[in-house]
Design an enzyme around this catalytic site. Structure first.
Site, PDB file in Angstrom:
ATOM      1  NE  ARG A  65      66.267  82.871  70.509  1.00 38.79           N
ATOM      2  CZ  ARG A  65      67.201  82.358  69.702  1.00 38.79           C
ATOM      3  NH1 ARG A  65      67.113  82.516  68.398  1.00 38.79           N
ATOM      4  NH2 ARG A  65      68.201  81.678  70.187  1.00 38.79           N
ATOM      5  CD  GLU A 102      78.007  71.744  71.619  1.00 41.14           C
ATOM      6  OE1 GLU A 102      77.810  70.578  71.245  1.00 41.14           O
ATOM      7  OE2 GLU A 102      77.246  72.353  72.385  1.00 41.14           O
TER       8      GLU A 102
END
Length: 182
Positions: A65, A102
């Site tokens: 984006r 993560e």
């Protein structure tokens, strides 16, 4: 520029989708904003006002984006546009940075000639959202390897509670149009 009324309009055009792309994530979807011709144009015009006197050579957009916002802003500023992409997506010779997620490791790449050999190219880093800051920090490392001067990292949305704004802010000036929590 970004007065409270305008920020409220932007907030209202960002759709929140729970559990996407995985459980526990609240995804901020900017597609209602970018398909709103007046509001999207006003966003780019206001960003242009912010950066028009900085002699920016390139706007660097982070996949995916960041391409939408970055390309429109590059056009408005009369600057070049440079994509930073996931590993294996660019067709020419690249440099790569691995960074922690993560749940594992990912990579970003940039073409070795992305800055057209402009010494100390003045760049603006752009993405739609900053959360933990991993992709922005990896992008800054790529720009550093190309000896670019990053003037600022600009995000439409900053998720303050996830710490990325502060981490990236240790490396470069950071601007976020909107911040969550509001």
């Amino acid at each position: 520029m970004f007065n409270q009324k305008f920020k409220t309009q932007l907030h209202e055009c960002i759709r929140e989708i729970e559990d996407y792309p995985k459980a526990g994530i609240l995804f901020r979807d900017i597609t209602p904003l970018i398909n709103h011709p007046t509001l999207f144009a006003k966003l780019i015009d206001n960003l242009k006002l912010r950066y028009q006197h900085h002699s920016i050579d390139f706007v660097v957009g982070i996949e995916a984006r960041g391409f939408i916002l970055g390309a429109a802003l590059a056009y408005a500023l009369g600057a070049g546009f440079v994509p930073v992409r996931k590993k294996g997506k660019l067709p020419f010779k690249t440099i790569r940075v691995d960074y922690q997620l993560e749940y594992g490791v990912d990579s970003l790449e940039i073409h070795t000639d992305a800055l057209r050999e402009i010494k100390d190219a003045r760049v603006l880093l752009v993405d739609d959202l900053i959360a933990t800051g991993g992709t922005a920090l990896a992008s800054l490392e790529l720009l550093d390897r190309l000896q670019a001067k990053c003037l600022e990292a600009c995000f439409l949305i900053g998720l303050r509670e996830l710490g990325g704004l502060e981490k990236v802010g240790e490396k470069v000036n950071v601007f976020s149009v909107l911040e969550y929590p509001c």
